[in-house]
Motif scaffolding. Structure first.
Motif, PDB file in Angstrom:
ATOM      1  N   GLN A 204     -33.077  24.252 -29.233  1.00 10.49           N
ATOM      2  CA  GLN A 204     -33.552  24.654 -30.505  1.00 10.49           C
ATOM      3  C   GLN A 204     -35.187  24.606 -30.500  1.00 10.49           C
ATOM      4  OE1 GLN A 204     -31.873  25.542 -33.392  1.00 10.49           O
ATOM      5  NE2 GLN A 204     -30.188  25.481 -31.874  1.00 10.49           N
ATOM      6  N   HIS A 207     -36.755  27.952 -29.787  1.00 10.41           N
ATOM      7  CA  HIS A 207     -36.584  28.854 -30.647  1.00 10.41           C
ATOM      8  C   HIS A 207     -38.102  29.453 -31.348  1.00 10.41           C
ATOM      9  CE1 HIS A 207     -32.047  28.782 -31.701  1.00 10.41           C
ATOM     10  NE2 HIS A 207     -32.418  28.723 -30.260  1.00 10.41           N
ATOM     11  N   LEU A 211     -37.186  33.511 -35.185  1.00  4.09           N
ATOM     12  CA  LEU A 211     -36.229  32.431 -35.443  1.00  4.09           C
ATOM     13  C   LEU A 211     -36.770  30.998 -35.922  1.00  4.09           C
ATOM     14  CD1 LEU A 211     -33.707  32.717 -32.259  1.00  4.09           C
ATOM     15  CD2 LEU A 211     -33.158  33.193 -34.367  1.00  4.09           C
ATOM     16  N   ARG A 217     -32.719  32.954 -39.695  1.00  5.97           N
ATOM     17  CA  ARG A 217     -31.802  32.086 -39.163  1.00  5.97           C
ATOM     18  C   ARG A 217     -30.607  32.063 -40.258  1.00  5.97           C
ATOM     19  NH1 ARG A 217     -33.483  28.492 -35.174  1.00  5.97           N
ATOM     20  NH2 ARG A 217     -31.893  27.349 -35.490  1.00  5.97           N
ATOM     21  N   CYS A 220     -28.766  35.453 -39.618  1.00  7.95           N
ATOM     22  CA  CYS A 220     -28.197  35.429 -38.263  1.00  7.95           C
ATOM     23  C   CYS A 220     -26.851  34.781 -38.561  1.00  7.95           C
ATOM     24  CB  CYS A 220     -29.181  34.813 -37.266  1.00  7.95           C
ATOM     25  SG  CYS A 220     -30.660  36.093 -36.813  1.00  7.95           S
ATOM     26  N   LEU A 276     -27.047  27.854 -34.105  1.00  5.03           N
ATOM     27  CA  LEU A 276     -27.636  27.807 -35.154  1.00  5.03           C
ATOM     28  C   LEU A 276     -27.081  26.363 -35.725  1.00  5.03           C
ATOM     29  CD1 LEU A 276     -27.436  31.519 -36.242  1.00  5.03           C
ATOM     30  CD2 LEU A 276     -29.603  30.161 -36.030  1.00  5.03           C
ATOM     31  N   GLN A 279     -27.974  25.860 -39.689  1.00  4.81           N
ATOM     32  CA  GLN A 279     -27.359  26.746 -40.263  1.00  4.81           C
ATOM     33  C   GLN A 279     -25.961  26.142 -40.552  1.00  4.81           C
ATOM     34  OE1 GLN A 279     -29.144  28.651 -42.530  1.00  4.81           O
ATOM     35  NE2 GLN A 279     -30.830  27.890 -41.170  1.00  4.81           N
TER      36      GLN A 279
END
Lengths: 512, 511
Positions: A204, A207, A211, A217, A220, A276, A279
């Motif tokens: 992460q 990113h 992103l 995010r 996505c 992700l 998320q």
């Protein structure tokens, strides 16, 4: 065995090419080649199983070479605990399906070549650790599937085939865009280049750019989720499934339900969650709720069906809901339950579709209400169906029970009141599941013979050796895993625990 | 770089070969010895093949002499990797089209000599178009391509469809060329120079009137939009493509369209954009004229109209016509981003598109030569009657859809990548959904071939023999369609080299 994964993936493709070169009339030869091409990966999967180190969450059997260096696309194959289970399942199911297709007489050459191409696609999806490679394998499966349903399917095959094709393609082009967003906004610190490597995309901290924006995010994640949800299939994207299942020939239904549906949940595990994680946490309730809807809605739909195959198809919708429930919980038990459900549902639903195929081959219809009293005529077949039905409804001692129980435990142990409500609601599914299975069993096999449709009973003959040969290995798996679940759980537990810990780092609610 | 006259002309060898072949074809046709038609088609194909080889040799020669470009005729004509790339593409197209037509009975009946001489002239036109860097030279080159194309469209003299196609094409073409000519004359008025380099200098001087620039832009877009059949200038395409002889349709859909894109890139990157400066490959529109948004809208319109209209078609040629409109929309995507990656993606896609599209048209030719028709219903059960043709046509159509492992997928992936890299995500999503939706009409042909008319058993199959000649040609188109979908690094390298991604010039010229 340094190229084990490549061999397992491409031996079927080689078989397909050989079959295309064989003369058209030699059916037995073609089938034997197909059996070898599917049997070799099964044989190799034994070494995969033996050689797999269960104690590490890392990647094993890694093969990594540059494919298109100008775009930093790699041929990167590897397995961890999540993939290895699916890979083993795929090799078993594919081999069995070759024998389930033994009675195909129309276009034999094309059928087996396409089937082996499909197997290459399935194996590849579970091995690919490069996003681009994953996408290529994911899409390659669509072509053979379209033809297999469209040419060898039932009366509404054309509609079912194009519906399957369109639904999946719409989902996957969204995935393509997300894939490119990731490529251009993640830089691999070790090489300084943009990358498709799924293990690098997971970091992460790397990113950047688009992103960094939460909205991007989120979008996505949703786009990926839709792509995978269509495959699972998650309500409301499930409508292609009953059509495709009902129209597909038996073996293709088996592969479809046994392996292809799992690709959706596998994709969530392999791509959505690691790439992700924030998320995933944010959407966990949504995933749980969709899972609960799938469980109950699928079971209710199954209850309403008079077509046995459609009933089994909807039972898949219901059972894949358990996976979502376990995944949404974001707990180790839930993840284990979801993976376990993917494996066991693969074996159980394969049995169910094979059983449906057996009766359909004999009487050429599948209307539950037109049967009755079959148990006295075909006791062995009845025993297999009963076994499969009980496994499917989650009888303790069989693998389905373990998976469902783990999913519920995992979902409950999430701890939030929302999830506990979702879990309680989902338990309705067990009840409904038992209801539609037992009711179908009662209407078809028990009681008096049907007085109106007497003609069909002349065609009802006992299950034959080939069909038993297909069903027995699956039954052993179902029973074996039911009694000794650690055989499967141990393979995947470490990887899943690591994934769960990784995701939970991004759970902001836990932080003070 | 100053070169002697003879050295200069050596870079024109491909054009000279084509012209010499043209003279040979006309002479042979006039002399009319027995069996001339076979000799004519062989001569033409050999000539085009030789020109193609010379183009490739020129490629290496530039590389060997470490030249980025060679100017000829007082800076009005340039030989650089960009023009050579398009010459290669055009050469491949005319070579294959020449071979297709060689075995078509209907072409022979209408006069082989005329067909090949016209084809050679159009090829010379495309070659000149990709090299022209002067407004006058450009117009001459465009007309050299256009006028023989009008005649070729109406080549089947007594065929109503063919005549209608020619008439429509010539009317639309005249209007479009006229409009573009107007734009170019305004451009001359604004810049006071006809060479691109001179215009670019004037444009970069800073005091450019945005209103005049916008008018010029609009007028030029009409002309180029007509050539590449972008909406709303696409109306002629379906009728012309359906009515024209199939080899001509194949040529219009590939070489002619590629030439349009060459002009579009060359013109806009020279006079309406300038490099940002840093070696990122990013360009900026001159005077902040928002024409990239306009092109984005045109591209969305083009692909959506093409895809939606293709749904209801029953004629395969007409279906492919709408599909080629949609593809013009996809290729325009690479233009919207004004970025080196976009140019690369366009070149890559054009190269790939040529093979799959020519393959699809060739399949139609092969079917009609073997006694079939051009309606989708005529393709019923074809996959069983002629397995090789079915396999090839399916591969071409799936490649056009953009499915892996076919080359069309890679091309589309690069176009989308250019968009995503430059933040045009919404456009990428629309384009991706468009390409998913396009599956529905491509698959209708595949469905007719395999899912319909399935023989009851293998002895019932009535084979349709397409013959070895068409079989080999199909295979020639099939190989790149598949191989470039599995390993495309060399083509990408070539496209990058040709697009000038590695230099700050792009397809532009030194300022």
């Amino acid at each position: 065995m340094s190229h084990l994964l490549s061999l397992m993936t491409f031996i079927p493709l080689l078989g397909a090419v050989i079959i295309l070169c064989l003369p058209r009339g030699k059916h037995e030869l073609i089938k034997s080649v197909a059996a070898c091409a599917a049997g070799l990966p099964l044989f190799l999967s034994y070494f995969l199983w033996k050689g797999f180190d269960k104690s590490t969450p890392g990647m094993q059997f890694v093969e990594q070479v540059d494919w298109i260096p100008l775009f930093n696309i790699q041929y990167h194959m590897a397995v961890d605990g999540i993939s290895v289970v699916m890979l083993l399942l795929t090799s078993v199911i594919s081999f069995i399906c070759i024998f389930a297709s033994w009675e195909i007489h129309k276009g034999v050459k094309g059928y087996f070549a396409l089937f082996l191409l499909l197997e290459t696609g399935m194996m590849g999806v579970f091995c690919a650790m490069d996003f681009f490679l994953f996408y290529v394998f994911w899409e390659i499966m669509l072509l053979p599937m379209y033809f297999l349903i469209g040419i060898w399917g039932g009366p509404r095959k054309e509609y079912a085939a194009i519906k399957f094709f369109m639904y999946t393609l719409v989902g996957s082009v969204l995935m393509l865009v997300v894939m490119l967003v990731f490529y251009f906004n993640v830089t691999d610190p070790t090489t300084g280049k943009n990358t498709f490597n799924l293990l690098a995309l997971k970091q992460q901290n790397d990113h950047s750019g688009l992103l960094s924006s939460m909205n991007v995010r989120y979008l996505c994640f949703i786009a990926l989720f839709i792509g995978f949800a269509i495959k699972v299939p998650v309500f409301p994207f499930h409508t292609w499934l009953p059509d495709a299942h009902v129209e597909a020939p038996t073996a293709i239904s088996v592969v479809l339900a046994g392996v292809l549906l799992k690709m959706g949940t596998y994709g969530l595990f392999r791509i959505s969650f690691p790439l992700l994680p924030d998320q995933a946490i944010a959407c966990s309730v949504m995933i749980g709720v969709l899972g609960a809807i799938n469980i109950v809605y699928g079971a209710l739909c199954a209850l309403a069906q008079d077509d046995l195959k459609k009933m089994v198809a909807y039972s898949s919708v219901s059972h894949m809901g358990y996976c979502l429930l376990g995944m949404g919980a974001m707990t180790t038990a839930g993840f284990n339950g979801a993976m376990m459900q993917m494996f066991t549902h693969g074996t159980i639903t394969a049995m169910l579709f094979l059983c449906v195929g057996v009766i359909y081959d004999r009487v050429h219809h599948r209307w539950i209400s037109r049967f009755g009293g079959l148990a006295t005529m075909v006791p062995v077949y009845t025993a297999f169906v009963t076994f499969a039905f009980f496994a499917s409804l989650g009888l303790p001692g069989m693998s389905g029970f373990i998976a469902e129980a783990l999913c519920f435990i995992g979902a409950w142990s999430n701890g939030t009141p929302v999830f506990q409500k979702i879990t309680i609601f989902s338990t309705l599914g067990i009840l409904l599941g038992a209801a539609f299975h037992l009711w179908a069993l009662q209407r078809m096999f028990l009681g008096e013979r049907n007085k109106i449709y007497t003609e069909q009973y002349h065609h009802v003959t006992e299950i034959n050796g080939r069909e038993i040969f297909c069903l027995v290995p699956l039954a052993i798996l179902v029973l074996g895993v039911g009694i000794y679940p650690s055989a499967v759980l141990d393979l995947m537990n470490v990887s899943l625990a690591e994934l769960q810990a990784f995701i939970q780092q991004y759970n902001t609610e836990l932080k003070p | 770089m100053e070169l002697g006259v003879v050295d200069n002309l050596a870079y024109l060898t491909p054009e000279f070969i084509l012209t010499a072949t043209l003279a040979g074809v006309i002479t042979l046709d006039l002399a009319r010895p027995k069996g001339a038609s076979g000799a004519i088609s062989k001569l033409a194909a050999t000539g085009i093949g030789a020109a193609l080889i010379m183009v490739l040799i020129t490629f290496f020669e530039l590389e060997y002499r470490q030249l980025t470009r060679v100017f000829l005729f007082a800076d009005s004509f340039v030989v650089d990797p960009f023009s050579l790339f398009f010459k290669t593409v055009a050469g491949v197209c005319s070579f294959l089209v020449a071979l297709f037509a060689a075995r078509m009975r209907r072409v022979e009946a209408h006069g082989t000599g005329e067909f090949y001489s016209l084809l050679l002239v159009t090829t010379i036109g495309v070659f000149l178009m990709s090299s022209a860097v002067d407004l006058v030279g450009l117009v001459v080159a465009i007309e050299t391509l256009s006028i023989p194309s009008y005649v070729l469209a109406g080549f089947y003299k007594r065929d109503r469809g063919s005549s209608e196609a020619a008439l429509k094409y010539v009317l639309y073409g005249a209007v479009a060329t006229g409009t573009m000519l107007m734009g170019l004359s305004f451009l001359y008025g604004l810049a006071g120079d006809t060479t691109f380099a001179g215009i670019a200098r004037a444009m970069n001087s800073g005091n450019v009137d945005i209103l005049s620039l916008s008018i010029i832009l609009g007028l030029v877009l009409v002309g180029v939009g007509f050539k590449i059949s972008a909406a709303p200038f696409h109306m002629w395409t379906p009728d012309v493509y359906e009515g024209s002889p199939t080899p001509v349709t194949a040529y219009l859909a590939t070489a002619s369209k590629a030439a349009g894109f060459a002009v579009l890139l060359r013109l806009f990157y020279n006079i309406l954009a300038r490099p940002e400066g840093s070696p990122t490959g990013q360009w900026l529109p001159i005077g902040d004229a928002g024409w990239t948004q306009l092109v984005a809208v045109i591209s969305v319109l083009t692909m959506t109209i093409g895809n939606l209209a293709a749904y209801r078609q029953t004629n395969v040629k007409r279906l492919l016509a709408y599909s080629s409109i949609a593809h013009a929309g996809y290729i325009l995507l690479g233009f919207v981003v004004l970025h080196g990656l976009g140019i690369m993606a366009m070149l890559f896609y054009i190269a790939v598109y040529v093979f799959m599209n020519l393959g699809a048209f060739l399949s139609i030719i092969a079917v009609s030569e073997a006694g079939g028709g051009e309606e989708i219903s005529d393709f019923r059960g074809l996959g069983w009657r002629s397995p090789f043709l079915g396999l090839c046509l399916s591969a071409f159509l799936f490649s056009l859809t953009g499915l892996p492992p076919f080359a069309g997928f890679v091309g589309k992936a690069y176009l989308f990548a250019a968009l995503v890299k430059n933040g045009w995500i919404w456009l990428a999503v629309i384009a991706a959904l468009n390409s998913a939706v396009s599956l529905y009409y491509y698959v209708r042909v595949v469905k007719a071939m395999y899912l319909e008319g399935i023989p009851r058993n293998e002895n019932d199959v009535v084979p349709l023999r397409i013959g070895g000649y068409f079989g080999i040609l199909l295979f020639v188109c099939l190989v790149p369609t598949i191989v470039l979908g599995i390993y495309w690094q060399p083509l990408q390298k070539l496209a990058m080299h040709s697009s000038g991604v590695n230099t700050t010039q792009g397809p532009g010229l030194p300022r």
